[in-house]
Design a protein around this motif. Structure first.
Motif, PDB file in Angstrom:
ATOM      1  N   LEU A   1       4.040 -65.404  46.629  1.00 58.75           N
ATOM      2  CA  LEU A   1       4.326 -66.766  46.176  1.00 58.75           C
ATOM      3  C   LEU A   1       4.591 -66.804  44.674  1.00 58.75           C
ATOM      4  CD1 LEU A   1       1.634 -68.523  48.361  1.00 58.75           C
ATOM      5  CD2 LEU A   1       4.108 -68.765  48.623  1.00 58.75           C
ATOM      6  N   VAL A   2       3.836 -66.027  43.915  1.00 57.64           N
ATOM      7  CA  VAL A   2       4.068 -65.954  42.471  1.00 57.64           C
ATOM      8  C   VAL A   2       5.438 -65.348  42.193  1.00 57.64           C
ATOM      9  CG1 VAL A   2       3.307 -64.857  40.326  1.00 57.64           C
ATOM     10  CG2 VAL A   2       1.622 -65.850  41.885  1.00 57.64           C
TER      11      VAL A   2
ATOM     12  N   MET B   1       0.672 -72.062  52.123  1.00 56.99           N
ATOM     13  CA  MET B   1       1.530 -71.496  51.079  1.00 56.99           C
ATOM     14  C   MET B   1       2.111 -72.609  50.215  1.00 56.99           C
ATOM     15  SD  MET B   1       3.340 -68.776  53.647  1.00 56.99           S
ATOM     16  CE  MET B   1       4.659 -68.179  52.593  1.00 56.99           C
ATOM     17  N   ALA B   2       2.557 -73.697  50.857  1.00 59.23           N
ATOM     18  CA  ALA B   2       3.107 -74.831  50.105  1.00 59.23           C
ATOM     19  C   ALA B   2       2.047 -75.454  49.207  1.00 59.23           C
ATOM     20  CB  ALA B   2       3.674 -75.862  51.066  1.00 59.23           C
ATOM     21  N   ASP B   3       0.824 -75.588  49.724  1.00 59.28           N
ATOM     22  CA  ASP B   3      -0.275 -76.146  48.923  1.00 59.28           C
ATOM     23  C   ASP B   3      -0.575 -75.258  47.716  1.00 59.28           C
ATOM     24  OD1 ASP B   3      -0.460 -78.223  50.704  1.00 59.28           O
ATOM     25  OD2 ASP B   3      -2.157 -77.365  51.814  1.00 59.28           O
ATOM     26  N   PHE B   4      -0.529 -73.942  47.929  1.00 54.89           N
ATOM     27  CA  PHE B   4      -0.768 -72.993  46.833  1.00 54.89           C
ATOM     28  C   PHE B   4       0.250 -73.216  45.714  1.00 54.89           C
ATOM     29  CE2 PHE B   4       0.051 -69.020  44.651  1.00 54.89           C
ATOM     30  CZ  PHE B   4      -1.204 -68.472  44.446  1.00 54.89           C
ATOM     31  N   LEU B   5       1.499 -73.422  46.092  1.00 58.70           N
ATOM     32  CA  LEU B   5       2.559 -73.602  45.104  1.00 58.70           C
ATOM     33  C   LEU B   5       2.425 -74.937  44.365  1.00 58.70           C
ATOM     34  CD1 LEU B   5       5.570 -72.269  47.202  1.00 58.70           C
ATOM     35  CD2 LEU B   5       4.637 -71.210  45.140  1.00 58.70           C
ATOM     36  N   THR B   6       2.192 -76.017  45.111  1.00 52.52           N
ATOM     37  CA  THR B   6       2.107 -77.331  44.472  1.00 52.52           C
ATOM     38  C   THR B   6       0.894 -77.436  43.552  1.00 52.52           C
ATOM     39  OG1 THR B   6       0.976 -78.203  46.442  1.00 52.52           O
ATOM     40  CG2 THR B   6       3.368 -78.508  46.297  1.00 52.52           C
ATOM     41  N   GLU B   7      -0.195 -76.756  43.909  1.00 52.66           N
ATOM     42  CA  GLU B   7      -1.380 -76.757  43.050  1.00 52.66           C
ATOM     43  C   GLU B   7      -1.097 -76.083  41.713  1.00 52.66           C
ATOM     44  OE1 GLU B   7      -4.386 -74.861  45.313  1.00 52.66           O
ATOM     45  OE2 GLU B   7      -4.662 -76.553  46.695  1.00 52.66           O
ATOM     46  N   ARG B   8      -0.078 -75.250  41.684  1.00 56.16           N
ATOM     47  CA  ARG B   8       0.312 -74.557  40.450  1.00 56.16           C
ATOM     48  C   ARG B   8       1.547 -75.166  39.806  1.00 56.16           C
ATOM     49  NH1 ARG B   8      -2.771 -72.001  43.463  1.00 56.16           N
ATOM     50  NH2 ARG B   8      -4.148 -70.321  42.780  1.00 56.16           N
ATOM     51  N   GLY B   9       1.816 -76.413  40.180  1.00 52.99           N
ATOM     52  CA  GLY B   9       2.844 -77.161  39.486  1.00 52.99           C
ATOM     53  C   GLY B   9       4.243 -77.069  40.042  1.00 52.99           C
TER      54      GLY B   9
ATOM     55  N   GLY C   1      10.721 -57.705  46.375  1.00 53.70           N
ATOM     56  CA  GLY C   1       9.304 -57.474  46.656  1.00 53.70           C
ATOM     57  C   GLY C   1       8.402 -57.825  45.497  1.00 53.70           C
ATOM     58  N   SER C   2       7.179 -58.205  45.820  1.00 54.34           N
ATOM     59  CA  SER C   2       6.141 -58.436  44.815  1.00 54.34           C
ATOM     60  C   SER C   2       5.237 -57.213  44.756  1.00 54.34           C
ATOM     61  CB  SER C   2       5.324 -59.677  45.178  1.00 54.34           C
ATOM     62  OG  SER C   2       4.643 -59.484  46.414  1.00 54.34           O
TER      63      SER C   2
END
Length: 338
Positions: free
Chosen positions: A186-187, A223-231, A293-294
């Motif tokens: 996600l990052v 995954m979407a929540d993880f992203l929105t929590e980080r702006g 890839g990450s």
């Protein structure tokens, strides 16, 4: 035309074909094989030149290369064994976590079998030794080609604009929490999204992953929540919440992208060890886009790479089975000749 030119001509030709295929389509396992064959032909030509030169220095270099190869096998066995023990301690004793240990044991078994055949020289042992050595060399060649090309593929630049970034799911912990492996994807997806945004437009980020039997929510929602929590802007996120495998991740995400834009281009994000196989799957499904890839924890990478390679072998099972049967036939002929 000199003898030296003839020696290196196959390697040069294979490398030119590899470059042409890379320019046309990066997502082919045949590219890895061509690169491996080019390197193998070049090495064989160099070794022949060293040995046939008649000079002492040439023979010393050739012998040193062979000794280095033997030492490399020993070091590889030790590293795989240590990595296997670390995987078991950190991740548990599931079959997939034992692949490093199994790889080390297989190498030791093949070496022991070949040495035994060379010492005993009985017809049966020679036949078995020839077959085992042939299959081991074939699989080793494919594995090295896979690792080298996967490394190169993972470092290719994103060369086009894209309207979508697709993040492949990998499971949740505790039913709803994004684990470090998925967090790294996600990052990386956010970084790719920022890069594409600089080229113009606002790509849609698709989080792809359904709900497993031990999960409280679909992976895509976590995954979407993880992203929105980080702006990250919520209005740029699309959730694909039906998939349970990589193939379904790509197929269902493809349907979303085609519905929005029939001429879409995308970038798919996964972990580095998984990028090349995901690219092969994407090509087979007709997904128009590159896979990036990450980063992955160093201890996890060897075992995961072996797992990915095994999956690729299965994907091309007919060809690989035919080649293994050919080496078995060579063993039978060696047995009959004795």
């Amino acid at each position: 035309m000199t003898v030296r030119t003839l020696l290196y001509a196959p390697a040069a030709l294979l490398f030119l074909v590899f470059c042409w295929r890379m320019a046309w389509e990066r997502r082919r396992f045949g590219n890895a094989v061509l690169l491996g064959l080019a390197a193998l032909c070049g090495l064989a030509a160099w070794m022949y030149e060293l040995v046939s030169s008649g000079s002492t220095s040439g023979r010393v270099v050739a012998a040193s290369l062979l000794a280095l190869g033997g030492l490399g096998i020993l070091v590889l066995v030790c590293l795989l064994f240590l990595n296997g023990l670390r995987m078991v301690r950190r991740e548990g004793r599931s079959p997939t976590n034992l692949l490093s240990l199994m790889g080390a044991l297989c190498i030791v078994a093949v070496v022991a079998l070949v040495v035994t055949a060379a010492v005993l020289r009985t017809p049966v042992m020679i036949g078995v030794g020839v077959a085992a050595l042939g299959i081991a060399c074939y699989i080793s060649f494919l594995f090295l080609s896979f690792v080298v090309y996967a490394f190169l593929y993972g470092r290719l630049r994103i060369r086009r604009k894209a309207g979508f970034v697709v993040v492949l799911g990998s499971g949740l912990i505790g039913g709803s929490t994004v684990p470090p492996l998925l967090a790294s994807r996600l990052v990386r997806a956010q970084e790719v999204h920022a890069l594409l945004s600089k080229r113009g437009g606002a790509p849609v980020l698709i989080t792809s992953g359904g709900q497993g039997p031990d999960e409280d929510v679909p992976e895509s929602h976590a995954m979407a929540d993880f992203l929105t929590e980080r702006g990250f802007p919520a209005d740029l996120i699309e959730r694909e919440d039906r998939s349970t495998t990589t193939e379904e991740n790509l197929r269902f995400s493809k349907a979303i992208m085609e519905k929005s834009d029939p001429d879409y281009r995308c970038v798919v994000v996964t972990n580095n060890y998984h990028a090349f196989r995901a690219a092969l799957t994407a090509r087979r499904l007709g997904v128009r886009g590159q896979v990036v890839g990450s980063t992955t924890a160093a201890y996890f990478w060897p075992n995961a790479t072996i797992r990915e390679f095994a999956a690729v072998l299965v994907a091309y099972k007919r060809t690989n089975l035919a080649m293994c049967l050919l080496f078995v036939l060579c063993g039978v002929l060696a047995w009959a000749a004795r």
